[in-house]
Design an enzyme around this catalytic site. Structure first.
Site, mmCIF file in Angstrom:
data_model
loop_
_atom_site.group_PDB
_atom_site.id
_atom_site.type_symbol
_atom_site.label_atom_id
_atom_site.label_comp_id
_atom_site.label_asym_id
_atom_site.label_seq_id
_atom_site.Cartn_x
_atom_site.Cartn_y
_atom_site.Cartn_z
ATOM 1 C CB SER A 132 -0.846 -0.009 1.277
ATOM 2 O OG SER A 132 -1.483 1.240 1.482
ATOM 3 C CE1 TYR A 182 -4.349 -2.068 5.047
ATOM 4 C CE2 TYR A 182 -3.221 -0.004 4.600
ATOM 5 C CZ TYR A 182 -3.878 -1.135 4.147
ATOM 6 O OH TYR A 182 -4.057 -1.337 2.796
ATOM 7 C CE LYS A 236 -1.628 -3.741 3.265
ATOM 8 N NZ LYS A 236 -1.768 -4.805 2.255
HETATM 9 N N1 LIG Z 1 -8.697 -0.248 -1.164
HETATM 10 C C1 LIG Z 1 -7.644 0.529 -0.953
HETATM 11 O O1 LIG Z 1 -7.778 1.775 -0.851
HETATM 12 C C2 LIG Z 1 -6.265 -0.083 -0.840
HETATM 13 C C3 LIG Z 1 -5.155 0.805 -0.886
HETATM 14 C C4 LIG Z 1 -3.881 0.265 -0.776
HETATM 15 C C5 LIG Z 1 -3.716 -1.097 -0.642
HETATM 16 N N2 LIG Z 1 -4.792 -1.933 -0.570
HETATM 17 C C6 LIG Z 1 -4.554 -3.361 -0.421
HETATM 18 O O2 LIG Z 1 -5.084 -4.034 -1.537
HETATM 19 C C7 LIG Z 1 -5.367 -5.389 -1.186
HETATM 20 C C8 LIG Z 1 -6.771 -5.740 -1.644
HETATM 21 O O3 LIG Z 1 -7.693 -4.978 -0.891
HETATM 22 P P1 LIG Z 1 -9.080 -4.414 -1.466
HETATM 23 O O4 LIG Z 1 -9.041 -2.956 -1.328
HETATM 24 O O5 LIG Z 1 -9.353 -5.026 -2.785
HETATM 25 O O6 LIG Z 1 -10.081 -4.929 -0.339
HETATM 26 P P2 LIG Z 1 -11.210 -6.065 -0.342
HETATM 27 O O7 LIG Z 1 -11.691 -6.098 1.056
HETATM 28 O O8 LIG Z 1 -12.174 -5.838 -1.445
HETATM 29 O O9 LIG Z 1 -10.397 -7.401 -0.694
HETATM 30 C C9 LIG Z 1 -9.607 -8.091 0.239
HETATM 31 C C10 LIG Z 1 -9.902 -9.568 0.059
HETATM 32 O O10 LIG Z 1 -8.960 -10.296 0.857
HETATM 33 C C11 LIG Z 1 -9.638 -11.393 1.431
HETATM 34 N N3 LIG Z 1 -8.900 -11.823 2.625
HETATM 35 C C12 LIG Z 1 -8.721 -11.117 3.758
HETATM 36 N N4 LIG Z 1 -8.013 -11.839 4.654
HETATM 37 C C13 LIG Z 1 -7.742 -13.032 4.053
HETATM 38 C C14 LIG Z 1 -7.072 -14.202 4.473
HETATM 39 N N5 LIG Z 1 -6.525 -14.284 5.694
HETATM 40 N N6 LIG Z 1 -6.960 -15.237 3.604
HETATM 41 C C15 LIG Z 1 -7.511 -15.152 2.367
HETATM 42 N N7 LIG Z 1 -8.196 -14.081 1.926
HETATM 43 C C16 LIG Z 1 -8.309 -13.025 2.767
HETATM 44 C C17 LIG Z 1 -11.042 -10.864 1.752
HETATM 45 O O11 LIG Z 1 -11.990 -11.922 1.895
HETATM 46 C C18 LIG Z 1 -11.304 -9.974 0.538
HETATM 47 O O12 LIG Z 1 -12.008 -10.667 -0.486
HETATM 48 C C19 LIG Z 1 -5.154 -5.468 0.330
HETATM 49 O O13 LIG Z 1 -3.883 -6.017 0.598
HETATM 50 C C20 LIG Z 1 -5.215 -4.015 0.763
HETATM 51 O O14 LIG Z 1 -4.523 -3.793 1.975
HETATM 52 C C21 LIG Z 1 -6.064 -1.445 -0.681
#
Ligand SMILES: NC(=O)c1ccc[n+]([C@@H]2O[C@H](COP(=O)([O-])OP(=O)(O)OC[C@H]3O[C@@H](n4cnc5c(N)ncnc54)[C@H](O)[C@@H]3O)[C@@H](O)[C@H]2O)c1
Length: 261
Positions: A140, A153, A157
């Site tokens: 992130s 977080y 990260k």
């Molecule tokens: N959305 C944002 O603004 C953002 C920004 C920077 C980074 N991220 C990162 O992007 C990645 C995806 O997040 P997103 O925004 O698509 O969120 P999201 O909640 O839509 O997707 C995350 C997915 O991970 C799955 N998950 C969580 N813990 C798990 C585990 N222990 N085993 C297997 N699956 C698991 C959840 O069921 C979910 O489907 C994450 O690593 C998040 O930290 C997101």
């Protein structure tokens, strides 16, 4: 030495792909000609539904990325069923812990944002060594800069970025490419509850998951380590590195403004 990663004809696994960024990355890989993409998530129902919506070259696996035995068993199953994995996108993530959080928030964040990548690398890298492969860690922009709302977080990260760098250095000789995805705000389930004063707003407009997937595709094609769907994050990181005290002062001001809004 690993270089650009060519998607057509490859087998890929994307974790956390039942929705959000993971699902969009899986869809992009399929559109770009991947032979097979496994939608991996701890949520079996949503993983099955996501794979079903992505067509016959998608399948699904349900496992917890923070459980080392489950990860190793999933790698075995996928290898047996679909053949060698060329690309593993270690993308699952959680939003846990307001402020300093509690110990459970730290434990969960550490296991999902750091140990999950370690477990996947332990299971995959010996198999990829020699034949080649690519490992993408979704960290992130919070791992390069900071997310003021949540210490667990932010800190974990930062750990994900550090681990990805370590893997990229230590495993290049094995023919394994590593990249690290660092978005700012993206419209997914994780940010659905973000109010006007969420600190992720400091980074500006949220992107759509498909924009992030496009940035991933471009970076794989170019063989770049750091994937910044919001290009301005590079500038923020530079400013932070050049004068840490000035950057901290600017962040304190931004925090005060955000919370006073
Ligand atoms: N959305 C944002 O603004 C953002 C920004 C920077 C980074 N991220 C990162 O992007 C990645 C995806 O997040 P997103 O925004 O698509 O969120 P999201 O909640 O839509 O997707 C995350 C997915 O991970 C799955 N998950 C969580 N813990 C798990 C585990 N222990 N085993 C297997 N699956 C698991 C959840 O069921 C979910 O489907 C994450 O690593 C998040 O930290 C997101």
């Amino acid at each position: 030495m690993p270089g650009p990663f060519s998607v057509p004809g490859t087998n890929a696994v994307v974790t956390g792909a039942a929705g959000g960024i993971g699902r969009a990355v899986a869809a992009r890989l399929l559109a770009d000609g991947a032979a097979h993409v496994v939608i991996a998530d701890r949520d079996a129902d949503r993983a099955r539904a996501a794979a079903g919506g992505l067509g016959p070259r998608a399948s699904w696996e349900a496992f917890d990325v923070a459980d080392e035995q489950a990860v190793a068993a999933a790698v075995d199953r996928v290898w047996d069923r679909a053949g060698p994995v060329d690309l593993w996108c270690s993308n699952a993530g959680v939003g846990a812990g307001e402020g300093l959080g509690d110990d459970a928030d730290w434990d969960l964040s550490w296991r999902v944002h750091v140990m999950a990548h370690v477990y996947a690398a332990r299971a995959l890298f010996p198999r990829m060594a020699g034949r080649g492969g690519h490992f993408m860690v979704t960290a992130s922009a919070a791992g390069l800069l900071t997310n003021l709302d949540t210490a667990p977080y932010t800190v974990t990260k930062h750990g994900a970025v550090a681990l990805a760098e370590w893997l990229a250095i230590r495993h290049a000789d094995d023919g394994i490419g590593v990249s690290c995805l660092c978005p700012q705000g993206v419209n997914t389930a994780m940010t659905a509850g973000d109010g006007a004063s969420a600190s992720t707003r400091l980074g500006g407009e949220y992107l759509e998951p498909e924009d992030v997937a496009q940035a991933v595709a471009a970076a794989l094609r170019d063989g770049r380590f750091l994937i910044l769907p919001h290009p301005e994050a590079a500038d923020y990181e530079l400013r932070r590195a050049q004068d840490r005290d000035r950057w901290l002062k600017g962040m304190r001001k931004a925090w005060a403004k955000l919370k006073g809004a």
